[in-house]
Design an enzyme around this catalytic site. Structure first.
Site, PDB file in Angstrom:
ATOM      1  N   LYS A  74       0.824  -1.215   0.000  1.00  0.00           N
ATOM      2  CA  LYS A  74       0.000   0.000   0.000  1.00  0.00           C
ATOM      3  C   LYS A  74       0.861   1.269   0.000  1.00  0.00           C
ATOM      4  O   LYS A  74       0.625   2.176  -0.787  1.00  0.00           O
ATOM      5  CB  LYS A  74      -0.937   0.011   1.222  1.00  0.00           C
ATOM      6  CG  LYS A  74      -1.890  -1.180   1.283  1.00  0.00           C
ATOM      7  CD  LYS A  74      -2.867  -1.062   2.434  1.00  0.00           C
ATOM      8  CE  LYS A  74      -2.246  -1.162   3.811  1.00  0.00           C
ATOM      9  NZ  LYS A  74      -1.745  -2.491   4.200  1.00  0.00           N
TER      10      LYS A  74
ATOM     11  N   ARG B 208      -9.578   0.523   9.460  1.00  0.00           N
ATOM     12  CA  ARG B 208      -9.072  -0.785   9.872  1.00  0.00           C
ATOM     13  C   ARG B 208     -10.183  -1.701  10.394  1.00  0.00           C
ATOM     14  O   ARG B 208      -9.944  -2.855  10.686  1.00  0.00           O
ATOM     15  CB  ARG B 208      -8.126  -0.540  11.013  1.00  0.00           C
ATOM     16  CG  ARG B 208      -6.684  -0.948  11.057  1.00  0.00           C
ATOM     17  CD  ARG B 208      -5.828  -1.121   9.983  1.00  0.00           C
ATOM     18  NE  ARG B 208      -4.535  -1.612  10.332  1.00  0.00           N
ATOM     19  CZ  ARG B 208      -3.400  -1.141   9.797  1.00  0.00           C
ATOM     20  NH1 ARG B 208      -3.414  -0.161   8.952  1.00  0.00           N
ATOM     21  NH2 ARG B 208      -2.271  -1.702  10.098  1.00  0.00           N
TER      22      ARG B 208
ATOM     23  N   ARG C 155      11.404  -6.580   4.790  1.00  0.00           N
ATOM     24  CA  ARG C 155      11.336  -5.147   5.048  1.00  0.00           C
ATOM     25  C   ARG C 155      11.931  -4.818   6.414  1.00  0.00           C
ATOM     26  O   ARG C 155      12.555  -3.777   6.611  1.00  0.00           O
ATOM     27  CB  ARG C 155       9.861  -4.695   4.986  1.00  0.00           C
ATOM     28  CG  ARG C 155       9.633  -3.223   5.256  1.00  0.00           C
ATOM     29  CD  ARG C 155       8.187  -2.821   5.012  1.00  0.00           C
ATOM     30  NE  ARG C 155       7.304  -3.195   6.109  1.00  0.00           N
ATOM     31  CZ  ARG C 155       5.984  -2.993   6.106  1.00  0.00           C
ATOM     32  NH1 ARG C 155       5.397  -2.438   5.065  1.00  0.00           N
ATOM     33  NH2 ARG C 155       5.247  -3.341   7.145  1.00  0.00           N
TER      34      ARG C 155
ATOM     35  N   ARG D  50      11.481  -1.118  12.104  1.00  0.00           N
ATOM     36  CA  ARG D  50      10.212  -1.277  12.819  1.00  0.00           C
ATOM     37  C   ARG D  50      10.231  -2.565  13.627  1.00  0.00           C
ATOM     38  O   ARG D  50      10.311  -3.647  13.069  1.00  0.00           O
ATOM     39  CB  ARG D  50       9.049  -1.319  11.823  1.00  0.00           C
ATOM     40  CG  ARG D  50       8.698   0.029  11.250  1.00  0.00           C
ATOM     41  CD  ARG D  50       7.622  -0.076  10.193  1.00  0.00           C
ATOM     42  NE  ARG D  50       6.436  -0.817  10.623  1.00  0.00           N
ATOM     43  CZ  ARG D  50       5.334  -0.902   9.907  1.00  0.00           C
ATOM     44  NH1 ARG D  50       5.250  -0.276   8.734  1.00  0.00           N
ATOM     45  NH2 ARG D  50       4.307  -1.594  10.344  1.00  0.00           N
TER      46      ARG D  50
ATOM     47  N   ARG E 270      -0.676  -9.553  13.237  1.00  0.00           N
ATOM     48  CA  ARG E 270      -1.184  -8.456  12.410  1.00  0.00           C
ATOM     49  C   ARG E 270      -2.047  -9.008  11.281  1.00  0.00           C
ATOM     50  O   ARG E 270      -3.084  -8.425  10.937  1.00  0.00           O
ATOM     51  CB  ARG E 270      -0.009  -7.633  11.857  1.00  0.00           C
ATOM     52  CG  ARG E 270       0.645  -6.774  12.923  1.00  0.00           C
ATOM     53  CD  ARG E 270       2.038  -6.319  12.548  1.00  0.00           C
ATOM     54  NE  ARG E 270       2.066  -5.495  11.360  1.00  0.00           N
ATOM     55  CZ  ARG E 270       3.178  -5.214  10.674  1.00  0.00           C
ATOM     56  NH1 ARG E 270       4.340  -5.694  11.064  1.00  0.00           N
ATOM     57  NH2 ARG E 270       3.120  -4.447   9.617  1.00  0.00           N
TER      58      ARG E 270
HETATM   59  N1  UDP Z   1      -2.283   0.811  13.308  1.00  0.00           N
HETATM   60  C1  UDP Z   1      -3.551   0.916  13.821  1.00  0.00           C
HETATM   61  N2  UDP Z   1      -4.494   1.640  13.141  1.00  0.00           N
HETATM   62  C2  UDP Z   1      -4.209   2.269  11.974  1.00  0.00           C
HETATM   63  C3  UDP Z   1      -2.905   2.157  11.439  1.00  0.00           C
HETATM   64  C4  UDP Z   1      -1.963   1.421  12.129  1.00  0.00           C
HETATM   65  O1  UDP Z   1      -3.856   0.379  14.883  1.00  0.00           O
HETATM   66  O2  UDP Z   1      -5.097   2.944  11.406  1.00  0.00           O
HETATM   67  C5  UDP Z   1      -1.239   0.081  14.073  1.00  0.00           C
HETATM   68  C6  UDP Z   1      -1.411  -1.421  14.098  1.00  0.00           C
HETATM   69  O3  UDP Z   1      -0.878  -1.869  15.319  1.00  0.00           O
HETATM   70  C7  UDP Z   1      -0.528  -1.875  12.933  1.00  0.00           C
HETATM   71  C8  UDP Z   1       0.640  -0.901  13.012  1.00  0.00           C
HETATM   72  O4  UDP Z   1       0.038   0.318  13.469  1.00  0.00           O
HETATM   73  O5  UDP Z   1      -0.108  -3.205  13.069  1.00  0.00           O
HETATM   74  C9  UDP Z   1       1.379  -0.668  11.701  1.00  0.00           C
HETATM   75  O6  UDP Z   1       0.470  -0.194  10.746  1.00  0.00           O
HETATM   76  P1  UDP Z   1       0.894   0.128   9.243  1.00  0.00           P
HETATM   77  O7  UDP Z   1      -0.355   0.440   8.505  1.00  0.00           O
HETATM   78  O8  UDP Z   1       1.980   1.108   9.194  1.00  0.00           O
HETATM   79  O9  UDP Z   1       1.550  -1.216   8.771  1.00  0.00           O
HETATM   80  P2  UDP Z   1       1.339  -1.998   7.457  1.00  0.00           P
HETATM   81  O10 UDP Z   1       0.018  -2.665   7.634  1.00  0.00           O
HETATM   82  O11 UDP Z   1       1.338  -0.991   6.322  1.00  0.00           O
HETATM   83  O12 UDP Z   1       2.503  -2.933   7.387  1.00  0.00           O
HETATM   84 MG    MG Z   2       1.921   0.702   5.324  1.00  0.00          MG
END
Ligand code: UDP
Ligand code: MG
Length: 191
Positions: A14, A89, A128, A134, A146
């Site tokens: 994304k 989310r 990554r 991270r 996740r």
């Molecule tokens: N997160 C969340 N709400 C959001 C965005 C992120 O709770 O709207 C938290 C959640 O713990 C997630 C972490 O932030 O696992 C990393 O999110 P990000 O979207 O940066 O990671 P990606 O999914 O893009 O790898």
């Molecule tokens: Mg992201």
């Protein structure tokens, strides 16, 4: 206005694709994950609260995330539209977003979901993690959590917009350019 939700599991590309879309279509990219990392980097109260959830791979509570998102949109009113990356989310956040945009006499144009399977996701995120700095990218059990959260809480957002005729899927495997072209085809339909 063109308002896109760029959707898909963690590590589906994304952020990478949003950067390219921004250049092509002149939209503001809003990644709630990036906003949280900025707050954590500055050790703000918001960052401190978010950290306890993020380090477990859980969702930050809705009121915190929605409030932060609204602030970012309100601070940037003069744009052609927004790319929401990593938000909403869950369905409650989607409802809040719709209500918020309605108040601004606009709406979500399309949700585009990048389709990538779990094993590819875990491999990509671990890779990554070698350079992202991270902590949530460096532990396979957190990554799997996740992905679980994505399946249980986030994927219903696809169905929520699908019922409104706004959800589309795009194959998220291939070269960055190939996937970008697939996304552009979908965005051009709503621009
Ligand atoms: N997160 C969340 N709400 C959001 C965005 C992120 O709770 O709207 C938290 C959640 O713990 C997630 C972490 O932030 O696992 C990393 O999110 P990000 O979207 O940066 O990671 P990606 O999914 O893009 O790898
Ligand atoms: Mg992201």
């Amino acid at each position: 206005m063109t308002n896109l939700i760029l959707f898909g599991p963690p590590g589906s590309g994304k952020g990478t694709q949003a950067e390219k879309i921004v250049n092509e279509f002149n939209l503001l990219h809003i990644s709630t994950g990036d906003l949280f990392r900025y707050e954590m980097g500055n050790n703000t109260p918001l960052g401190q609260e978010a950290k306890s959830y993020i380090e477990k791979g859980e969702l930050v509570p809705d009121e915190v995330t929605i409030g932060m998102l609204k602030n970012k949109v309100n601070a940037n009113p003069d744009v052609n539209g927004y790319i929401f990356d990593g938000f909403p989310r869950n369905v409650n956040q989607a409802e809040a977003l719709d209500e918020f945009l309605q108040g601004k006499r606009t709406e979500v144009s399309v949700l585009i979901s990048l389709d990538v399977d779990e094993d590819e996701i875990v491999a990509r995120i671990l890779n990554r993690g070698k350079t992202s700095g991270r902590p949530d990218d460096n532990d396979e059990s957190i990554i799997r959590n996740r992905f679980e959260v994505y399946l249980n809480e986030t994927s219903p957002v696809f169905d929520y917009y699908d019922k409104k005729g706004k959800s589309v899927k795009v194959k998220g495997i291939g070269s960055i350019e190939e996937i970008f072209n697939r996304l552009c085809d979908e965005i051009n339909k709503v621009c």
